[in-house]
Scaffold this active site. Structure first.
Site, PDB file in Angstrom:
ATOM      1  CG  ASP A   8      -0.289   0.063   2.542  1.00  0.00           C
ATOM      2  OD1 ASP A   8       0.966   0.168   2.592  1.00  0.00           O
ATOM      3  OD2 ASP A   8      -0.998   0.024   3.557  1.00  0.00           O
ATOM      4  CB  CYS A  65       0.372  -2.960   4.492  1.00  0.00           C
ATOM      5  SG  CYS A  65      -0.040  -4.143   5.802  1.00  0.00           S
ATOM      6  CB  THR A  67       1.197  -4.233  10.843  1.00  0.00           C
ATOM      7  OG1 THR A  67      -0.015  -4.622  10.185  1.00  0.00           O
ATOM      8  CG2 THR A  67       0.971  -2.993  11.691  1.00  0.00           C
ATOM      9  CG  HIS A  98       7.957 -26.609   9.648  1.00  0.00           C
ATOM     10  ND1 HIS A  98       8.059 -26.580  11.020  1.00  0.00           N
ATOM     11  CD2 HIS A  98       9.137 -27.122   9.205  1.00  0.00           C
ATOM     12  CE1 HIS A  98       9.240 -27.057  11.386  1.00  0.00           C
ATOM     13  NE2 HIS A  98       9.909 -27.384  10.298  1.00  0.00           N
ATOM     14  CG  HIS A 133       6.308 -30.160   8.009  1.00  0.00           C
ATOM     15  ND1 HIS A 133       6.024 -29.749   9.297  1.00  0.00           N
ATOM     16  CD2 HIS A 133       7.620 -30.501   7.999  1.00  0.00           C
ATOM     17  CE1 HIS A 133       7.118 -29.823  10.026  1.00  0.00           C
ATOM     18  NE2 HIS A 133       8.101 -30.286   9.273  1.00  0.00           N
TER      19      HIS A 133
END
Length: 156
Positions: A8, A65, A67, A98, A133
């Site tokens: 963003d 962005c 965070t 994983h 996994h």
């Protein structure tokens, strides 16, 4: 390998830095924007990058962005996407090994450019281990497809 990248307006500067870093490492970069610092909404770019990875147009994706959280949530709404938010290299590595993540997200308000480069490098150098996994990733796919019968068989 071709990597999609998007952000963003808050992540624009770090996106440009990471795109250049990827090119230096020898990757082809497909930049989905934005291309100016004008205010924009992160879901648009999360969706664009995720669709390009889901469709196979790009091998992997990177999203940025403030965070990394909002843009990764948007990306995870696209079928076939396993986006992870990482603020340090170890989680990035294990997410590939994983969880077979195919999109990496982080926040420009959380980490600086040098740490972002370390995270990207660690994520790209790791590969899915399969084995135990594989079943768990298949459980995630069954949830995504709302195939509860398959999920119940796998989750035993």
């Amino acid at each position: 390998m071709k990597i999609a990248i998007g952000s963003d307006h808050v992540g624009l500067e770090l996106k440009l830095t990471i795109a250049e870093f990827l090119k230096e490492l020898g990757y082809e970069v497909d930049d989905f924007g934005p291309f100016s610092a004008e205010r924009t909404d992160y879901p648009k770019y999360g969706k664009l990058v995720a669709q390009s990875v889901s469709s196979g147009s790009n091998d992997l994706g990177i999203l940025i962005c403030g965070t990394g959280v909002g843009i990764s949530i948007a990306a995870n709404k696209v079928k076939g996407i396993r986006a992870v938010v990482c603020s340090e290299p170890y989680s990035a590595k294990l997410s590939r090994e994983h969880n077979n993540t195919n999109i990496l997200a982080f926040g420009s308000r959380v980490i600086g450019s040098e740490l972002a480069k370390m995270i990207v490098k660690e994520w790209l150098s790791a590969s899915f281990e399969g084995g135990r996994h594989e079943r768990r990733v298949n459980e995630i796919k069954a949830i995504e497809e709302q195939n509860l019968e398959v999920f119940e068989k796998l989750a035993k």
